[in-house]
Scaffold this motif. Structure first.
Motif, PDB file in Angstrom:
ATOM      1  N   LEU A  54       0.859  -1.182   0.000  1.00  0.00           N
ATOM      2  CA  LEU A  54       0.000   0.000   0.000  1.00  0.00           C
ATOM      3  C   LEU A  54       0.892   1.228   0.000  1.00  0.00           C
ATOM      4  O   LEU A  54       1.769   1.359   0.857  1.00  0.00           O
ATOM      5  CB  LEU A  54      -0.882   0.010   1.259  1.00  0.00           C
ATOM      6  CG  LEU A  54      -1.680   1.301   1.518  1.00  0.00           C
ATOM      7  CD1 LEU A  54      -2.772   1.485   0.464  1.00  0.00           C
ATOM      8  CD2 LEU A  54      -2.304   1.261   2.920  1.00  0.00           C
ATOM      9  N   ASP A  55       0.685   2.123  -0.980  1.00  0.00           N
ATOM     10  CA  ASP A  55       1.429   3.394  -1.029  1.00  0.00           C
ATOM     11  C   ASP A  55       0.426   4.514  -0.802  1.00  0.00           C
ATOM     12  O   ASP A  55      -0.445   4.752  -1.642  1.00  0.00           O
ATOM     13  CB  ASP A  55       2.126   3.544  -2.384  1.00  0.00           C
ATOM     14  CG  ASP A  55       2.934   4.832  -2.483  1.00  0.00           C
ATOM     15  OD1 ASP A  55       3.246   5.432  -1.432  1.00  0.00           O
ATOM     16  OD2 ASP A  55       3.260   5.230  -3.627  1.00  0.00           O
ATOM     17  N   VAL A  56       0.527   5.199   0.339  1.00  0.00           N
ATOM     18  CA  VAL A  56      -0.425   6.276   0.620  1.00  0.00           C
ATOM     19  C   VAL A  56       0.166   7.623   0.222  1.00  0.00           C
ATOM     20  O   VAL A  56       1.345   7.896   0.435  1.00  0.00           O
ATOM     21  CB  VAL A  56      -0.871   6.290   2.106  1.00  0.00           C
ATOM     22  CG1 VAL A  56      -1.666   5.047   2.434  1.00  0.00           C
ATOM     23  CG2 VAL A  56       0.279   6.481   3.054  1.00  0.00           C
ATOM     24  N   GLY A  57      -0.685   8.446  -0.386  1.00  0.00           N
ATOM     25  CA  GLY A  57      -0.193   9.689  -0.971  1.00  0.00           C
ATOM     26  C   GLY A  57       0.666   9.345  -2.181  1.00  0.00           C
ATOM     27  O   GLY A  57       1.764   9.868  -2.354  1.00  0.00           O
ATOM     28  N   SER A  58       0.128   8.474  -3.036  1.00  0.00           N
ATOM     29  CA  SER A  58       0.935   7.860  -4.110  1.00  0.00           C
ATOM     30  C   SER A  58       1.224   8.814  -5.263  1.00  0.00           C
ATOM     31  O   SER A  58       2.063   8.510  -6.110  1.00  0.00           O
ATOM     32  CB  SER A  58       0.237   6.598  -4.625  1.00  0.00           C
ATOM     33  OG  SER A  58      -1.116   6.872  -4.956  1.00  0.00           O
ATOM     34  N   GLY A  59       0.545   9.941  -5.321  1.00  0.00           N
ATOM     35  CA  GLY A  59       0.843  10.954  -6.339  1.00  0.00           C
ATOM     36  C   GLY A  59       0.769  10.378  -7.746  1.00  0.00           C
ATOM     37  O   GLY A  59      -0.180   9.671  -8.104  1.00  0.00           O
ATOM     38  N   GLU A  60       1.789  10.678  -8.551  1.00  0.00           N
ATOM     39  CA  GLU A  60       1.806  10.211  -9.943  1.00  0.00           C
ATOM     40  C   GLU A  60       2.332   8.794 -10.069  1.00  0.00           C
ATOM     41  O   GLU A  60       2.530   8.301 -11.183  1.00  0.00           O
ATOM     42  CB  GLU A  60       2.647  11.161 -10.793  1.00  0.00           C
ATOM     43  CG  GLU A  60       1.994  12.527 -10.951  1.00  0.00           C
ATOM     44  CD  GLU A  60       2.983  13.617 -11.330  1.00  0.00           C
ATOM     45  OE1 GLU A  60       4.163  13.528 -10.909  1.00  0.00           O
ATOM     46  OE2 GLU A  60       2.582  14.551 -12.017  1.00  0.00           O
ATOM     47  N   GLY A  61       2.584   8.135  -8.945  1.00  0.00           N
ATOM     48  CA  GLY A  61       2.845   6.696  -8.965  1.00  0.00           C
ATOM     49  C   GLY A  61       4.292   6.269  -9.104  1.00  0.00           C
ATOM     50  O   GLY A  61       4.553   5.085  -9.346  1.00  0.00           O
ATOM     51  N   GLY A  62       5.232   7.186  -8.939  1.00  0.00           N
ATOM     52  CA  GLY A  62       6.653   6.811  -9.080  1.00  0.00           C
ATOM     53  C   GLY A  62       7.046   5.643  -8.181  1.00  0.00           C
ATOM     54  O   GLY A  62       7.712   4.689  -8.630  1.00  0.00           O
ATOM     55  N   ASP A  63       6.626   5.689  -6.926  1.00  0.00           N
ATOM     56  CA  ASP A  63       6.966   4.607  -5.993  1.00  0.00           C
ATOM     57  C   ASP A  63       6.152   3.346  -6.292  1.00  0.00           C
ATOM     58  O   ASP A  63       6.687   2.231  -6.277  1.00  0.00           O
ATOM     59  CB  ASP A  63       6.699   5.047  -4.548  1.00  0.00           C
ATOM     60  CG  ASP A  63       7.730   6.042  -4.033  1.00  0.00           C
ATOM     61  OD1 ASP A  63       8.732   6.297  -4.744  1.00  0.00           O
ATOM     62  OD2 ASP A  63       7.534   6.568  -2.925  1.00  0.00           O
TER      63      ASP A  63
END
Ligand SMILES: C[S@@+](CC[C@H](N)C(=O)[O-])C[C@H]1O[C@@H](n2cnc3c(N)ncnc32)[C@H](O)[C@@H]1O
Length: 232
Positions: free
Chosen positions: A63-72
């Protein structure tokens, strides 16, 4: 927030003027507006702390929270993780999904995107092998709810990774990112993890060089906390 801060300062000033506040208001309108601009807000590269801390982990559900444009999220997916990205901005999630479709090393089926406000949203208990939050800066009252909720989302044996800007090392000071109270310390994050339930693996402030809009290099530092949820 990765090297990706290029362009942030002028945008902050515009937002400041628009809202008429001493600090920009980081609400949904702000983020939709920011991600609604052409091009990228960030670099598209994964954050350095994620690469450092997650490379050795066995892929599972992330789970990536605050994932923005998805780089991570895209970096994790390329390494075999099944990833859920959560962000307040639908524009950001749409850009992330579009990037996933363009990538040959990622199956878009590995990724799901969810629009949600992390001041109220929580993951299902024990449902992720990795919960990662990079530069998810919220007021203290929201962190008091969110950080324990994120920790609850980690399955036994899984990893919690929380990364933020170190207030003391920010160019222009903490106020540049809004209310200085939005930033947190290593001690705050570690203090929310019960030693009975968590093995803290990394708890440090880590220097990092960040390249600005004109190619200038800023010496900043990240708060980095990585912890493993004990079994049982
Ligand atoms: C500083 S950016 C970091 C983006 C990304 N994690 C990175 O490191 O490049 C913060 C992200 O959190 C999202 N965000 C801010 N407030 C939020 C909230 N209340 N709920 C969900 N997401 C939020 C923003 O839309 C933005 O994508």
């Amino acid at each position: 927030m990765s090297e990706a801060e290029r362009g942030q300062q002028p945008q902050d000033h515009r937002e400041q003027e628009r809202h008429g506040h001493a600090h920009p208001v980081f609400d949904r309108d702000y983020w939709e507006d920011r991600y609604g601009q052409p091009g990228r807000a960030w670099s598209g590269r994964p954050n350095a702390a994620l690469v450092a801390e997650a490379t050795a982990l066995t892929p599972g559900r992330a789970l990536d929270v605050g994932s923005g444009e998805g780089g991570d999220a895209l970096w994790l997916a390329a390494r075999g993780w099944q990833v859920t990205g959560v962000d307040i901005s639908q524009n950001a999630l749409d850009k992330a999904a579009a990037s996933a479709r363009e990538r040959e090393d990622v199956d878009p089926e590995q990724l799901s995107w969810q629009q949600a406000d992390l001041t109220t949203w929580s993951p299902t208990r024990a449902s992720f092998d990795l919960v990662t939050a990079h530069f998810m800066h919220l007021p203290l009252v929201d962190r008091e709810r969110l950080f324990p909720a994120l920790a609850e989302g980690v399955a036994p044996g899984g990893t919690l990774l929380v990364v933020g800007h170190d207030a003391d090392a920010l160019p222009g000071g903490a106020g540049r990112h809004g209310d200085p109270g939005m930033l947190f310390t290593v001690d705050e994050v570690v203090g929310r993890l019960s030693p009975d339930a968590w093995q803290v693996e990394v708890a440090e402030t880590r220097p990092r060089d960040m390249t600005g809009p004109a190619g200038d290099v800023w010496h900043v530092a990240d708060v980095v906390v990585r912890a493993t949820r004990r079994d049982g």
